[in-house]
Design a protein around this motif. Sequence first.
Motif, PDB file in Angstrom:
ATOM      1  N   ALA A  12       0.842  -1.197   0.000  1.00 43.62           N
ATOM      2  CA  ALA A  12       0.000   0.000   0.000  1.00 43.62           C
ATOM      3  C   ALA A  12       0.876   1.247   0.000  1.00 43.62           C
ATOM      4  O   ALA A  12       0.600   2.218  -0.722  1.00 43.62           O
ATOM      5  CB  ALA A  12      -0.921  -0.007   1.214  1.00 43.62           C
ATOM      6  N   ALA A  13       1.939   1.231   0.801  1.00 36.89           N
ATOM      7  CA  ALA A  13       2.821   2.398   0.869  1.00 36.89           C
ATOM      8  C   ALA A  13       3.579   2.597  -0.440  1.00 36.89           C
ATOM      9  O   ALA A  13       3.703   3.719  -0.941  1.00 36.89           O
ATOM     10  CB  ALA A  13       3.805   2.237   2.029  1.00 36.89           C
ATOM     11  N   PRO A  55       7.430   5.968   6.922  1.00 35.92           N
ATOM     12  CA  PRO A  55       6.411   5.786   7.968  1.00 35.92           C
ATOM     13  C   PRO A  55       5.866   4.360   8.017  1.00 35.92           C
ATOM     14  O   PRO A  55       5.716   3.787   9.101  1.00 35.92           O
ATOM     15  CB  PRO A  55       5.309   6.769   7.560  1.00 35.92           C
ATOM     16  CG  PRO A  55       5.971   7.763   6.682  1.00 35.92           C
ATOM     17  CD  PRO A  55       7.086   7.052   5.996  1.00 35.92           C
ATOM     18  N   ALA A  56       5.617   3.771   6.844  1.00 33.72           N
ATOM     19  CA  ALA A  56       5.097   2.402   6.823  1.00 33.72           C
ATOM     20  C   ALA A  56       6.128   1.423   7.361  1.00 33.72           C
ATOM     21  O   ALA A  56       5.794   0.479   8.082  1.00 33.72           O
ATOM     22  CB  ALA A  56       4.681   2.015   5.400  1.00 33.72           C
ATOM     23  N   THR A 105      -1.532  14.313   7.953  1.00 38.87           N
ATOM     24  CA  THR A 105      -2.629  13.835   7.106  1.00 38.87           C
ATOM     25  C   THR A 105      -3.781  14.807   7.106  1.00 38.87           C
ATOM     26  O   THR A 105      -3.929  15.602   8.013  1.00 38.87           O
ATOM     27  CB  THR A 105      -3.143  12.464   7.592  1.00 38.87           C
ATOM     28  OG1 THR A 105      -3.375  12.520   8.985  1.00 38.87           O
ATOM     29  CG2 THR A 105      -2.174  11.365   7.263  1.00 38.87           C
ATOM     30  N   ASN A 152       1.621   4.077  -3.114  1.00 42.15           N
ATOM     31  CA  ASN A 152       1.260   5.471  -2.858  1.00 42.15           C
ATOM     32  C   ASN A 152       2.378   6.442  -3.208  1.00 42.15           C
ATOM     33  O   ASN A 152       2.189   7.654  -3.156  1.00 42.15           O
ATOM     34  CB  ASN A 152       0.899   5.657  -1.377  1.00 42.15           C
ATOM     35  CG  ASN A 152      -0.590   5.497  -1.161  1.00 42.15           C
ATOM     36  OD1 ASN A 152      -1.357   5.487  -2.116  1.00 42.15           O
ATOM     37  ND2 ASN A 152      -0.988   5.368   0.084  1.00 42.15           N
ATOM     38  N   PRO A 155      12.756   6.416   1.091  1.00 36.70           N
ATOM     39  CA  PRO A 155      12.386   7.555   1.950  1.00 36.70           C
ATOM     40  C   PRO A 155      10.863   7.771   2.008  1.00 36.70           C
ATOM     41  O   PRO A 155      10.334   8.130   3.057  1.00 36.70           O
ATOM     42  CB  PRO A 155      13.065   8.749   1.275  1.00 36.70           C
ATOM     43  CG  PRO A 155      14.132   8.176   0.431  1.00 36.70           C
ATOM     44  CD  PRO A 155      13.672   6.820   0.015  1.00 36.70           C
ATOM     45  N   SER A 156      10.157   7.509   0.906  1.00 32.71           N
ATOM     46  CA  SER A 156       8.712   7.757   0.892  1.00 32.71           C
ATOM     47  C   SER A 156       7.950   6.773   1.757  1.00 32.71           C
ATOM     48  O   SER A 156       6.886   7.099   2.277  1.00 32.71           O
ATOM     49  CB  SER A 156       8.153   7.680  -0.532  1.00 32.71           C
ATOM     50  OG  SER A 156       8.948   8.428  -1.406  1.00 32.71           O
ATOM     51  N   PHE A 183       3.578   8.393  15.971  1.00 32.11           N
ATOM     52  CA  PHE A 183       2.277   8.257  15.333  1.00 32.11           C
ATOM     53  C   PHE A 183       1.580   9.610  15.237  1.00 32.11           C
ATOM     54  O   PHE A 183       1.099  10.013  14.187  1.00 32.11           O
ATOM     55  CB  PHE A 183       1.384   7.319  16.156  1.00 32.11           C
ATOM     56  CG  PHE A 183       0.799   6.203  15.363  1.00 32.11           C
ATOM     57  CD1 PHE A 183       0.037   6.464  14.241  1.00 32.11           C
ATOM     58  CD2 PHE A 183       1.017   4.883  15.735  1.00 32.11           C
ATOM     59  CE1 PHE A 183      -0.501   5.432  13.505  1.00 32.11           C
ATOM     60  CE2 PHE A 183       0.482   3.842  15.004  1.00 32.11           C
ATOM     61  CZ  PHE A 183      -0.276   4.119  13.886  1.00 32.11           C
ATOM     62  N   PHE A 208       6.046   1.617  11.047  1.00 29.81           N
ATOM     63  CA  PHE A 208       4.856   0.924  11.529  1.00 29.81           C
ATOM     64  C   PHE A 208       5.113  -0.588  11.579  1.00 29.81           C
ATOM     65  O   PHE A 208       4.805  -1.253  12.572  1.00 29.81           O
ATOM     66  CB  PHE A 208       3.673   1.229  10.599  1.00 29.81           C
ATOM     67  CG  PHE A 208       2.430   0.437  10.907  1.00 29.81           C
ATOM     68  CD1 PHE A 208       1.533   0.870  11.871  1.00 29.81           C
ATOM     69  CD2 PHE A 208       2.155  -0.752  10.241  1.00 29.81           C
ATOM     70  CE1 PHE A 208       0.392   0.144  12.168  1.00 29.81           C
ATOM     71  CE2 PHE A 208       1.019  -1.492  10.524  1.00 29.81           C
ATOM     72  CZ  PHE A 208       0.136  -1.035  11.499  1.00 29.81           C
ATOM     73  N   LEU A 223       0.195  11.812  12.157  1.00 32.75           N
ATOM     74  CA  LEU A 223      -1.201  12.207  11.967  1.00 32.75           C
ATOM     75  C   LEU A 223      -1.314  13.676  11.589  1.00 32.75           C
ATOM     76  O   LEU A 223      -2.213  14.067  10.854  1.00 32.75           O
ATOM     77  CB  LEU A 223      -2.005  11.943  13.246  1.00 32.75           C
ATOM     78  CG  LEU A 223      -2.294  10.484  13.543  1.00 32.75           C
ATOM     79  CD1 LEU A 223      -3.079  10.369  14.834  1.00 32.75           C
ATOM     80  CD2 LEU A 223      -3.069   9.862  12.398  1.00 32.75           C
ATOM     81  N   ALA A 235       6.355   5.204  20.221  1.00 33.05           N
ATOM     82  CA  ALA A 235       5.588   4.952  19.003  1.00 33.05           C
ATOM     83  C   ALA A 235       4.440   5.942  18.863  1.00 33.05           C
ATOM     84  O   ALA A 235       4.173   6.443  17.775  1.00 33.05           O
ATOM     85  CB  ALA A 235       5.051   3.525  19.021  1.00 33.05           C
ATOM     86  N   VAL A 236       3.750   6.235  19.983  1.00 32.06           N
ATOM     87  CA  VAL A 236       2.617   7.157  19.910  1.00 32.06           C
ATOM     88  C   VAL A 236       3.092   8.540  19.487  1.00 32.06           C
ATOM     89  O   VAL A 236       2.452   9.225  18.688  1.00 32.06           O
ATOM     90  CB  VAL A 236       1.879   7.225  21.265  1.00 32.06           C
ATOM     91  CG1 VAL A 236       0.943   8.410  21.303  1.00 32.06           C
ATOM     92  CG2 VAL A 236       1.112   5.940  21.494  1.00 32.06           C
TER      93      VAL A 236
END
Lengths: 277, 324
Positions: free
Chosen positions: A162-163, A196-197, A277, A166, A192-193, A270, A200, A274, A266-267
């Motif tokens: 998915a990443a 984030p994934a 987005t 994208n 680099p893109s 995270f 995760f 967020l 992690a939070v």
Amino acid sequence: MGPAVVLLVVLYAVPIVLDGYYSLTSDQFGGGGKFVGAGNYVAVANSGLFWRSVENNAIFTVLTVGGGTVLALGVALLLSGSFVGKGIYRFVIYLPQSVSFASGAVIWTWLFNAQNGPIDAALNRVGLPGPAWLTDPHLALLSIVIMSWWRDIGFYMVVLIAAIENVPQLLIEAARVDGARRFGVFRHVTLPSIRPAMLFVVLTWGLGALQMFTQAFIMTNGGPVESTYTVVLKIYNDAFQALNLGLGAAEAFVLLGVCIVVGVFAVRWFSRGLEHT
Amino acid sequence: MRATTTSRAALPPAPLMAAVGEGEGPRAAVRGRAGRATARRALRVAGRHAVALVVALFFLVPMLVALVTSFKTNASALTGDVLSLPSSIHLGSYGDVFSLGGFAGFTKVSVVVSVVSTVVQVSLSTLAGYGFARYSFRGRTFLFSLVLLTLMLPPTALALPLFLEMLHFPLAGGNSISGAGGTGLLNTYPGLMAPYLVSGFSIFLARQFFMSLPDEPGEAARVDGCREWSVFWRVYRPLATPLIVIETLFAFQTAWIDFLWPLIVAKGPSLYTLQVGLSTFQQEFTAQWADIMAAAIVASLPIMLIFIFGQRYLRRGIAWSGGR
């Protein structure tokens, strides 16, 4: 929203507080526990088996998550972009996600069986000796790593695909025009893109690997010679086999502490994600 | 990165670039090069398929072996040629699983626990996510951080703490108001379901989903005199079907496959879920590999079916949680 938050408190906050309290007692089933202060923690710190479990957990986590992330990324790259039949491959690789850990562990116990197990039978067929996967102390943990890869790579492959899909196509084309080759595009644009994934994947998988229990319980029960003993298996055996709830509570509290430290980190990452987005 | 951005601005339109690429050299040379390029590309595609096939086999073969073995007799699985197909399809192992293994009872427990906890979890999470996404109130960021924090506390680490709470649950299972004397909620359905009743992951998904929906339909409904509950129920809930499907699949799967929690809460076979029943079955029927494989398949069959029909949704859910 009220009920959900209340339940989160009842099912997360209260147990943690209770656990902290009972870790300071010598509580057994049926009560009769006395306050023992830090006694259980001293016992944990002095337990050779506990540290052995920590070591096993660390090795397991590094192998499963480190190796697994590289493998999942490789598979995701292989099966993204224009590739006829990628849907079928993805489906098959994701399929073990539909098998419970208990079923998967039982199936792999049979596959790894040294007496007439399919893997060793196949190796013998081509003239190779079949190792004692689950009963050799040097191999047992690695065997569980292989089983865990089989069970979980599909999940993380989907996250990474998915990443990857994208990543703006324009960026990739621009890099190509600038003369970047296949690996260059991957190294300087794709990687680099999808950072984030990747984070995760490493965090979720890492937290999962720290909790490994079902495979060790079913496939090896911690053996041979404690080479697959994990922290959660130790908690289980202390609390429910030796019926020493206080000691188990202390060990669980240590494990939770590790998870919370990793979790806060992690939070924070995270919430930063967020905001974008 | 910056360099690529500038060059992107200077990029000619795509058809023009294609023309430039093919325009060099005499026509024959182009054709020869194109032929070699096609051959190279075919080789690369074939190589890619070969690698993908090997990878796919690693994931597929264990399940096929389990399936094939479950159709053999125990004797031929133990001593026969394991790499061969059974001479005839033998369904006796599945019979053994239900008649000797007691899997009918385990199935009932698994179904009750998974269905009830899924209904509760999906309702609560959807509403909570809606609240976090659509209303601003004091402490929202703090509360949502707590929800995210619970994502980092996997159920396995919480199993013993939660067990202590169930054991000492006030006024349940013979306990006094201070939670002593009895067995609390251990060995009960509420105790078995407890950890699946709420999920931070599901709340997170719901919040992300509702934040992606526009405000206008809700505002219009409010102007028309809808109460807050009707705004949710009549306007946003119908739009949330994909979300609810995803939440349901994840919740059901989580409850169905969990192992440690039912292992410590159920005190006897009457409250064993399929996963716990499978592990006791494996210990009891040592080396009866055909029976054991049949048991492993039965324990996972419902989620395998759900998965095969719902995988599109599951994959979307995973992509939502990780990719964005």
